[in-house]
Design a protein around this motif. Structure first.
Motif, mmCIF file in Angstrom:
data_model
loop_
_atom_site.group_PDB
_atom_site.id
_atom_site.type_symbol
_atom_site.label_atom_id
_atom_site.label_comp_id
_atom_site.label_asym_id
_atom_site.label_seq_id
_atom_site.Cartn_x
_atom_site.Cartn_y
_atom_site.Cartn_z
ATOM 1 N N PRO A 1 0.823 -1.216 0.000
ATOM 2 C CA PRO A 1 0.000 0.000 0.000
ATOM 3 C C PRO A 1 0.856 1.264 0.000
ATOM 4 O O PRO A 1 2.046 1.226 0.341
ATOM 5 N N GLY A 2 0.230 2.378 -0.371
ATOM 6 C CA GLY A 2 0.907 3.660 -0.361
ATOM 7 C C GLY A 2 1.100 4.188 1.050
ATOM 8 O O GLY A 2 0.814 3.503 2.047
ATOM 9 N N LEU A 3 1.602 5.407 1.136
ATOM 10 C CA LEU A 3 1.877 6.034 2.422
ATOM 11 C C LEU A 3 0.797 7.050 2.760
ATOM 12 O O LEU A 3 0.293 7.757 1.878
ATOM 13 N N GLU A 4 0.462 7.130 4.036
ATOM 14 C CA GLU A 4 -0.426 8.197 4.485
ATOM 15 C C GLU A 4 0.300 9.529 4.364
ATOM 16 O O GLU A 4 1.487 9.634 4.659
ATOM 17 N N ARG A 5 -0.431 10.555 3.928
ATOM 18 C CA ARG A 5 0.167 11.870 3.788
ATOM 19 C C ARG A 5 0.292 12.554 5.152
ATOM 20 O O ARG A 5 -0.290 12.125 6.132
ATOM 21 N N GLY A 6 1.085 13.627 5.156
ATOM 22 C CA GLY A 6 1.242 14.409 6.376
ATOM 23 C C GLY A 6 2.270 13.858 7.346
ATOM 24 O O GLY A 6 2.284 14.238 8.529
ATOM 25 N N LYS A 7 3.170 12.999 6.878
ATOM 26 C CA LYS A 7 4.180 12.443 7.766
ATOM 27 C C LYS A 7 5.264 13.480 8.064
ATOM 28 O O LYS A 7 5.542 14.377 7.259
ATOM 29 N N SER A 8 5.883 13.325 9.210
ATOM 30 C CA SER A 8 6.984 14.196 9.590
ATOM 31 C C SER A 8 8.255 13.793 8.858
ATOM 32 O O SER A 8 8.317 12.736 8.212
ATOM 33 N N GLN A 9 9.271 14.644 8.951
ATOM 34 C CA GLN A 9 10.549 14.309 8.340
ATOM 35 C C GLN A 9 11.078 12.997 8.891
ATOM 36 O O GLN A 9 11.566 12.149 8.122
#
Length: 549
Positions: free
Chosen positions: A434-442
């Motif tokens: 699956p893809g990645l959830e947006r809004g992740k921190s650095q």
């Protein structure tokens, strides 16, 4: 046969350049250093001669693959990591140093003497010079990755100059980046993966990885973008991840550049060293438990967090790259049931009709896998020769790595835009994840890209360099290296850290894990660089040693 003759002649030519020429200045039976490179054919011969130094092998395995044995994901029956990359007398380190400096000398000779070919057009002259320059840059990129500061030799040395000293890694990095920039102007754009063609993509890939290892994030991004701009034209992600390191992958446009092998010309024996015992391998080099436990479940969660993980059926619902990278107990491998449980004295042979139960050498033989796993990468059932010879090319750069280098550089530069997610997701979704959830921190994105490099590039020789440059080797390379539980499955999952690495400190089944892989040692004050080979320092007193060796 033509390639074999060219390589042989090129080796003879360069070997003869150091001979005493007082009595016979211009030999009649082979080219002389005083006359060589007077024709385009001789220039082509010289370029082939430069390529020939790349055939470096450890235990008959191409060096790129073999260096994973000095990381937390691989093991070798005949030597610990300390003996491969942390010892001044290590044979592979000496081979890399001596061969690559031989290659650098050959590049310098071409660059200094190419003008002897008076009938060569100016455009062709620049192309051949670019090929020599980018190969020289490649050699230096690998040398500084291993040793840090090394001698920078950009011309053929006189007898008074042979006792060279080491130059700083930073200065050599500047040299490599500049050389790749210049070479890319004249190299071909067309990607020809199953040839010796040197392309712009290769130049940008060398530049990108050199910059990555030196934390020059802007240079990494710019170099990767040059390659990414040609996605779908010259570079792709191969639809089937499992094909990349097989015979099919030799012609895949995911491959940017690979060291060429051919069973009728120059082969290696990686399959015989990597394969399990039932299909005739020796399992000298193999993956370890820490790699098997690293891969996520198909919901994108680690095994200690995912509700899909069942310790009694630990290979179900896992990242498909796990099964494509390593042979797992219970899977089909070269037409045999692969089972390393020591109580499984019989297994199924599906190579006959009807399938038959046969003695299971992977559980009982002295050369059975001592970790309980075997590599699938670089082991193609279509190439199951009795002598173990392989013509699968050793991949140096491929497009998935470019995407991950781009993402890592953008993350470390604090540029957390959509292109970062897109680059990582192209690699993940190709594998069926699956893809990645947006809004992740650095930090969260840093963890994501580091895990992807482990899952995607295992058994491709990059892991040792990654854990060194991330400064996590001291944690991963100290202590016992484990194999699977010899006659069963775990009761629960180990703890998985933020970078996808298992921690067995409080694992309840730790005493049941296989421990034949031994205890490893990594000194953080010393081992983030490999030692300058002892033989080279004996020959050249001006070569200082890296600290601690």
């Amino acid at each position: 046969m033509k390639n074999r003759i060219l390589i042989l002649l090129a080796g003879c030519v360069f070997a003869c350049m150091s001979c005493d020429n007082v009595l016979e200045k211009y030999p009649l039976n082979y080219p002389s250093s005083e006359t060589f490179l007077q024709t385009e054919a001789e220039i082509q011969l010289a370029i082939v001669g430069i390529h020939s130094v790349l055939d470096i092998q450890g235990d008959r395995i191409p060096y790129y693959i073999y260096f994973d044995n000095s990381s937390d994901i691989g093991s070798n029956r005949d030597g610990k990591p300390e003996g491969i990359s942390q010892t001044p007398t290590a044979g592979l380190l000496f081979s890399v140093w001596s061969n690559f400096y031989k290659g650098i000398y050959r590049c310098n000779f071409v660059l200094e003497n190419i003008d002897r070919a008076g009938d060569l057009s100016a455009d062709k002259r620049e192309v051949y010079k670019a090929q020599a320059r980018v190969l020289r840059a490649y050699f230096y990129h690998y040398l500084i990755a291993l040793f840090g500061d090394v001698p920078l030799i950009d011309h053929t040395l006189s007898i008074d100059e042979v006792y060279v000293s080491r130059e700083s890694k930073e200065i050599i990095t500047d040299f490599i980046l500049s050389e790749c920039n210049e070479a890319a102007k004249y190299l071909q754009q067309a990607n020809e993966p199953n040839t010796m063609a040197l392309t712009r993509g290769f130049a940008w890939a060398v530049r990108a990885r050199t910059a990555l290892y030196s934390e020059r994030w802007t240079d990494v991004v710019e170099s990767c973008q040059q390659i990414m701009a040609l996605e779908g034209v010259e570079y792709i992600l191969e639809p089937d991840f499992g094909d990349i390191t097989m015979l099919k992958g030799k012609t895949s446009k995911e491959i940017i550049w690979a060291i060429q092998y051919d069973q009728d010309n120059k082969s290696h024996l990686a399959p015989s060293r990597l394969k399990a015992r039932m299909p005739g391998g020796f399992t000298n080099t193999l993956p370890v438990q820490a790699l098997a436990d690293s891969y996520e479940c198909i919901d994108g969660l680690p095994v200690d967090k995912s509700p899909l993980y069942n310790p009694q059926s630990p290979w179900e619902n896992r990242d498909p790259r796990l099964d494509a990278t390593m042979a797992l107990p219970g899977s089909i491998y070269f037409g045999y049931e692969y089972e390393t449980n020591i109580d499984s004295v019989k297994c199924w042979n599906y190579n006959v009709s009807p399938p038959a139960r046969v003695d299971n050498l992977d559980a009982t033989h002295a050369y059975a896998s001592y970790s309980g796993y075997s590599w699938r990468k670089y082991c193609d059932p279509l190439e199951n020769r009795s002598d173990g010879a392989s013509s699968i090319n050793a991949i140096a750069f491929r497009y998935a790595d470019i995407l991950l280098m781009y993402a890592e550089a953008k993350i470390e530069a604090g540029q957390l835009d959509e292109s970062v997610y897109a680059a990582i997701e192209k690699v993940r979704t190709r594998a069926g994840m699956p893809g990645l959830e947006r809004g992740k921190s650095q930090h969260e994105l840093r963890c994501a890209v580091r895990k992807e490099r482990k899952y995607e590039l295992a058994c491709e020789g990059l892991r040792m360099f990654d854990i060194r440059r991330w400064k996590i080797a001291e944690r991963l390379m100290n202590g016992v290296c484990y194999g699977r539980i010899p006659n069963g499955y775990p009761s629960t999952a180990p703890t998985i850290d933020e970078y996808g690495n298992p921690d067995y400190t409080h694992f309840p089944d730790r005493e049941r894990l296989g421990t034949k892989l031994g205890t490893r040692y990594f000194d953080p004050q010393r081992d983030y660089l490999s030692p300058i080979p002892h033989a080279e320092r004996q020959a050249n007193p001006n070569l200082t040693q890296n600290p601690g060796y």
